[in-house]
Design an enzyme around this catalytic site. Structure first.
Site, PDB file in Angstrom:
ATOM      1  N   SER A  49      27.778  14.903  10.037  1.00 14.05           N
ATOM      2  CA  SER A  49      27.866  13.525  10.527  1.00 14.05           C
ATOM      3  C   SER A  49      27.260  13.417  11.931  1.00 14.05           C
ATOM      4  CB  SER A  49      29.328  13.073  10.478  1.00 14.05           C
ATOM      5  OG  SER A  49      29.424  11.703  10.705  1.00 14.05           O
ATOM      6  N   ASP A  75      25.863   7.867   0.642  1.00 16.14           N
ATOM      7  CA  ASP A  75      26.678   8.288   1.789  1.00 16.14           C
ATOM      8  C   ASP A  75      27.704   7.187   2.088  1.00 16.14           C
ATOM      9  OD1 ASP A  75      27.432   8.295   4.678  1.00 16.14           O
ATOM     10  OD2 ASP A  75      26.242  10.138   4.671  1.00 16.14           O
ATOM     11  N   HIS A 114      30.670  11.814   2.340  1.00 13.80           N
ATOM     12  CA  HIS A 114      30.105  11.861   3.695  1.00 13.80           C
ATOM     13  C   HIS A 114      30.667  13.119   4.319  1.00 13.80           C
ATOM     14  CE1 HIS A 114      28.404  10.672   7.506  1.00 13.80           C
ATOM     15  NE2 HIS A 114      29.578  10.808   8.086  1.00 13.80           N
TER      16      HIS A 114
END
Ligand SMILES: *[C@@H]1O[C@H](CO)[C@@H](O)[C@H](O)[C@H]1NC(C)=O
Ligand SMILES: *[C@@H]1O[C@H](CO)[C@@H](O)[C@H](O)[C@H]1NC(C)=O
Ligand SMILES: *[C@@H]1O[C@H](CO)[C@@H](O)[C@H](O)[C@H]1NC(C)=O
Ligand SMILES: *[C@@H]1O[C@H](CO)[C@@H](O)[C@H](O)[C@H]1NC(C)=O
Ligand SMILES: *[C@@H]1O[C@H](CO)[C@@H](O)[C@H](O)[C@H]1NC(C)=O
Ligand SMILES: *[C@@H]1O[C@H](CO)[C@@H](O)[C@H](O)[C@H]1NC(C)=O
Length: 391
Positions: free
Chosen positions: A177, A273, A340
């Protein structure tokens, strides 16, 4: 009498199992290292707490191999937001657990993690709100926030080099991330720290934040990075290869950075995502029923229009990835399960179907060890697949 003995026997068995569980937990619990000495060098989290990381020592043939993971946790681009996150584990190490357990690519089990199970593994806490990029000298007395993410990166690397990383044979800078974006931004810099290592590569997990100028939410995406760049004074630290060509605010979008990175880089992405879709691709109509939030948390309830937005995101992502991946040193694994981040939550990489006959484990291992060309994109599904996260 017999049942009394049986009960006593059961009791001892239970006690034994309990002790065993505690022992295993201790063996596998990874201890935190807090770099109090770094505070003297001005390296600190937003709230002034010291940089920290979790370290698992490598063993056997992995003793000289290092996997360094940069944690994620969003960005902040205003006093208000940065104060808010400075009170959470995204902006402070104050409440970080003394021990953690990690699985998947950090697992010491060869069956789960055949290529990296015996490596030195480091998970670096993220607490600066700028993807480890900021270096603002002055502390604003109005907020008392420290904006020194780049110094955190530097002191942690110095510490790891001294712990033995300077003699690394193989190394990976990884991150998820906001940490996946940090990995892209720090990739070449990491390479220069260990010039003698035979193989150094970077692995960005869910770090490819798409600009997609023509899709819904373009202003949300642009403003979020523009505010972060401005608030943390990042313009002068972002790669000149990008900032010489365009507004620095756009130099946080990986698509504007990757062509200039010399170190091999792997992009691990879901074509759906869930973080990008839920907070960065919000369609213009807030009165939709079901809401966009409902749709992204359960794709079954989406309207056809909402589903089209999701398919457009996928198409733009794949198109952009193809445009930046003309070099074989770029590895890629793009699947169609909503995710994610793949390395933290317990099921992140479990039950992902193979793409192009490669599992996620094979894909990353084959790419790192040059066992083949790895740019796998699932082109079979243009809608999110149902993939349970259970082990
Ligand atoms: C940390 O950041 C992530 C990513 O933005 C977010 O999902 C999570 O809720 C944040 N956690 C806290 C405690 O603020
Ligand atoms: C630490 O935990 C306490 C108690 O849960 C909470 O009030 C505080 O905001 C947390 N601080 C940080 C920096 O995480
Ligand atoms: C900043 O820190 C100083 C010194 O500890 C303190 O006196 C001041 O009240 C703090 N300001 C804010 C806004 O927290
Ligand atoms: C790399 O290897 C050379 C030759 O062995 C040595 O002189 C040099 O100090 C090494 N560099 C680093 C950064 O370890
Ligand atoms: C760069 O973009 C930001 C945010 O959109 C804007 O405020 C700024 O004026 C732009 N800078 C230049 C030099 O165009
Ligand atoms: C996957 O493997 C099968 C059987 O070995 C082969 O027929 C097929 O072409 C492969 N598919 C891809 C995408 O490599």
């Amino acid at each position: 009498m017999e049942s009394h003995i049986q009960a006593k026997y059961d009791h001892w068995i239970k006690l034994f199992i309990c002790l065993l569980v505690v022992m295993i937990a201790q063996v596998h619990g990874v201890h935190i290292t807090r770099l109090h000495s770094a505070l003297a060098k001005g390296a600190a989290c937003l709230d002034g707490s010291p940089p920290a990381y979790y370290y698992i020592k490598g063993f056997g043939e992995g003793s000289n191999n290092w996997l360094v993971q940069l944690e994620g946790g969003g960005w902040c681009g205003s006093d208000e937001w940065c104060i808010k996150i400075s009170k959470s584990h995204n902006g402070s190490t104050k409440n970080k657990s003394d021990t953690m357990t990690y699985g998947q690519i950090f697992s010491q089990d060869k069956a789960i993690n055949p290529d990296f199970y015996n490596w030195n593994i480091v998970i670096v806490s993220y607490c600066d709100g700028s993807s480890f990029m900021s270096n603002v000298v002055a502390i604003d007395p109005k907020t008392n926030l420290t904006r020194r993410g780049a110094r955190i990166f530097n002191v942690v690397m110095e510490d790891l080099l001294a712990k033995g990383m300077k003699d690394a044979d193989n190394a990976i800078l990884a991150g998820g991330s906001a940490g996946g974006l940090a990995t892209i931004l720090h990739c070449d810099g990491f390479r220069t720290l260990i010039p003698n290592a035979s193989r150094v590569k970077c692995l960005s997990d869910s770090g490819f934040f798409l600009h997609a100028k023509d899709l819904p939410g373009a202003n949300i995406r642009e403003n979020a990075f523009a505010n972060t760049v401005k608030y943390h004074g990042l313009a002068k630290f972002l790669p000149a290869s990008c900032t010489s060509k365009m507004n620095a605010s756009w130099c946080m979008f990986p698509e504007n950075l990757i062509r200039d990175i010399r170190t091999p880089l792997f992009l691990l992405e879901s074509a759906f995502d869930v973080y990008q879709l839920s907070v960065k691709f919000i369609p213009a109509c807030p009165t939709d029923v079901p809401t966009w939030k409902d749709c992204v948390s359960d794709f079954n309830v989406c309207t056809l229009t909402q589903l089209q937005t999701i398919k457009d995101f996928r198409a733009a992502l794949i198109k952009t990835l193809r445009e930046i991946s003309n070099s074989p040193s770029i590895g890629m694994f793009v699947h169609s399960c909503p995710r994610h981040g793949h390395f933290y939550d317990s099921g992140g990489w479990n039950n992902l179907p193979s793409v192009g006959n490669k599992t996620i484990v094979n894909a990353i291992g084959d790419w790192f060890f040059d066992r083949g060309f790895v740019q796998e994109i699932d082109t079979q599904h243009d809608a999110p697949q149902h993939c349970s996260k259970k082990a």
